[in-house]
Scaffold this motif. Sequence first.
Motif, short mmCIF file in Angstrom:
data_model
loop_
_atom_site.label_atom_id
_atom_site.label_comp_id
_atom_site.label_asym_id
_atom_site.label_seq_id
_atom_site.Cartn_x
_atom_site.Cartn_y
_atom_site.Cartn_z
N LEU A 152 0.82 -1.21 0.00
CA LEU A 152 0.00 0.00 0.00
C LEU A 152 0.85 1.27 0.00
CD1 LEU A 152 -2.89 -0.91 2.47
CD2 LEU A 152 -3.12 -0.36 0.04
N ALA A 153 2.06 1.20 0.53
CA ALA A 153 2.92 2.39 0.61
C ALA A 153 3.24 2.97 -0.77
CB ALA A 153 4.19 2.07 1.39
N PRO A 154 3.85 2.19 -1.69
CA PRO A 154 4.12 2.77 -3.02
C PRO A 154 2.84 3.06 -3.81
CG PRO A 154 4.65 0.43 -3.00
CD PRO A 154 4.38 0.82 -1.59
N MET A 155 1.81 2.22 -3.62
CA MET A 155 0.57 2.44 -4.36
C MET A 155 -0.10 3.74 -3.92
SD MET A 155 -1.14 -1.33 -4.74
CE MET A 155 -2.41 -0.65 -5.79
N SER A 156 -0.07 4.03 -2.62
CA SER A 156 -0.66 5.29 -2.13
C SER A 156 0.12 6.48 -2.65
CB SER A 156 -0.71 5.30 -0.60
OG SER A 156 0.61 5.27 -0.06
N PHE A 157 1.44 6.34 -2.75
CA PHE A 157 2.27 7.44 -3.29
C PHE A 157 1.89 7.72 -4.73
CE2 PHE A 157 6.03 8.71 -5.74
CZ PHE A 157 6.31 9.92 -5.13
N ALA A 194 2.28 17.70 0.72
CA ALA A 194 2.97 17.05 1.83
C ALA A 194 2.42 15.65 2.09
CB ALA A 194 2.86 17.90 3.09
N GLU A 195 1.09 15.50 2.00
CA GLU A 195 0.50 14.19 2.29
C GLU A 195 0.91 13.12 1.28
OE1 GLU A 195 -2.87 16.77 0.52
OE2 GLU A 195 -1.22 16.99 1.93
N THR A 196 1.33 13.55 0.09
CA THR A 196 1.79 12.58 -0.90
C THR A 196 3.01 11.83 -0.41
OG1 THR A 196 0.96 14.04 -2.65
CG2 THR A 196 2.50 12.31 -3.31
N LEU A 197 3.84 12.47 0.40
CA LEU A 197 5.01 11.83 0.99
C LEU A 197 4.72 11.29 2.38
CD1 LEU A 197 7.73 14.44 -0.05
CD2 LEU A 197 7.28 12.23 -1.11
N VAL A 198 3.89 11.99 3.14
CA VAL A 198 3.64 11.62 4.53
C VAL A 198 2.88 10.30 4.63
CG1 VAL A 198 2.44 12.28 6.66
CG2 VAL A 198 3.75 13.98 5.40
N VAL A 199 1.84 10.14 3.83
CA VAL A 199 1.00 8.93 3.91
C VAL A 199 1.81 7.66 3.63
CG1 VAL A 199 -0.95 7.71 2.88
CG2 VAL A 199 -1.15 10.13 3.43
N PRO A 200 2.60 7.58 2.55
CA PRO A 200 3.41 6.37 2.34
C PRO A 200 4.42 6.13 3.47
CG PRO A 200 3.27 7.63 0.32
CD PRO A 200 2.71 8.49 1.39
N LEU A 201 5.01 7.20 4.00
CA LEU A 201 5.96 7.04 5.11
C LEU A 201 5.26 6.49 6.35
CD1 LEU A 201 8.16 10.26 4.77
CD2 LEU A 201 8.82 7.90 4.28
N LEU A 202 4.05 6.98 6.63
CA LEU A 202 3.29 6.46 7.76
C LEU A 202 2.95 4.98 7.57
CD1 LEU A 202 0.83 9.41 8.55
CD2 LEU A 202 2.79 8.65 9.91
N LEU A 203 2.62 4.60 6.33
CA LEU A 203 2.32 3.20 6.06
C LEU A 203 3.56 2.32 6.27
CD1 LEU A 203 0.04 3.51 2.91
CD2 LEU A 203 -0.62 2.62 5.15
N ILE A 204 4.73 2.83 5.91
CA ILE A 204 5.96 2.07 6.13
C ILE A 204 6.21 1.90 7.62
CG2 ILE A 204 8.47 2.13 5.86
CD1 ILE A 204 8.05 3.47 3.16
N ILE A 205 5.96 2.96 8.40
CA ILE A 205 6.12 2.88 9.86
C ILE A 205 5.13 1.87 10.45
CG2 ILE A 205 5.86 4.17 12.02
CD1 ILE A 205 6.84 6.65 10.50
N VAL A 206 3.89 1.92 9.97
CA VAL A 206 2.88 0.96 10.43
C VAL A 206 3.31 -0.46 10.09
CG1 VAL A 206 0.52 0.15 10.06
CG2 VAL A 206 0.95 2.58 10.36
N ALA A 207 3.88 -0.64 8.90
CA ALA A 207 4.34 -1.97 8.50
C ALA A 207 5.45 -2.47 9.43
CB ALA A 207 4.84 -1.92 7.05
N GLN A 208 6.35 -1.58 9.81
CA GLN A 208 7.42 -1.97 10.73
C GLN A 208 6.86 -2.37 12.09
OE1 GLN A 208 10.67 -2.31 9.94
NE2 GLN A 208 10.12 -1.82 7.83
N LEU A 209 5.90 -1.60 12.60
CA LEU A 209 5.25 -1.95 13.87
C LEU A 209 4.48 -3.26 13.74
CD1 LEU A 209 3.92 1.59 14.91
CD2 LEU A 209 5.91 0.38 15.83
#
Length: 224
Positions: A152-157, A194-209
Amino acid sequence: MKLNKKSKLLLTTSFVVTSLLGALVIVHTAVQILNGMPVAGEEYKNAIGIMDTGNSLHNDGRVTEPIVVVEGSDTEPQILAKPTEVLLYSEAEDFVMPNHWGFKAWKAMFYLRTLLLMTMVVMLLYFALITLRGSRTGVLFTKSNLRIVYALAPMSFLYLLANDNFYTFKQYAISELYADNASIALHGKFYMNAETLVVPLLLIIVAQLYKVAIVMNEDEVMTV
């Protein structure tokens, strides 16, 4: 990891609501496609597109005349305005959209954005289904869901980038075809919110958690 009845009910309710919203998104997108994406209603059925006018200052020094919005009086000044966007359309009944690659690219962008959106919705629904199934056996965090979050991270970007620049190709085509004969400046813009970068980064953080939760869940099962 076992859930009590209250937690299961809350989880189920959340996913049901998410599923309904996802279904509405899919239906709305399908309606847009079938209706051919009307731009400006029946009054402007031959609409070509909407363009930014920037500061309305041309390269050759011509300046757009302001529009009088409210007439002035002896004691009150006129209120003037310059358009920030203009709608281009043709009043000809037999108008045919110009054959420019930018218009074709815009249509491709529309279908790409639609495909990305519908794919993400389906992935989220699948994520919800796996989680609900896992709640019955106590396995909430699965590797299948982890792969979904990572995907979902790259797709959302890509989706957010396409959504921000939905009219970029059309604006480029309009600028090439009509800018030289326009009385005001016509501009196309490339956006990166900003959200174009923030949302994928948040998804990556969620994936790590989520990955940490999987390891903890596996350790718990092995301990038992």
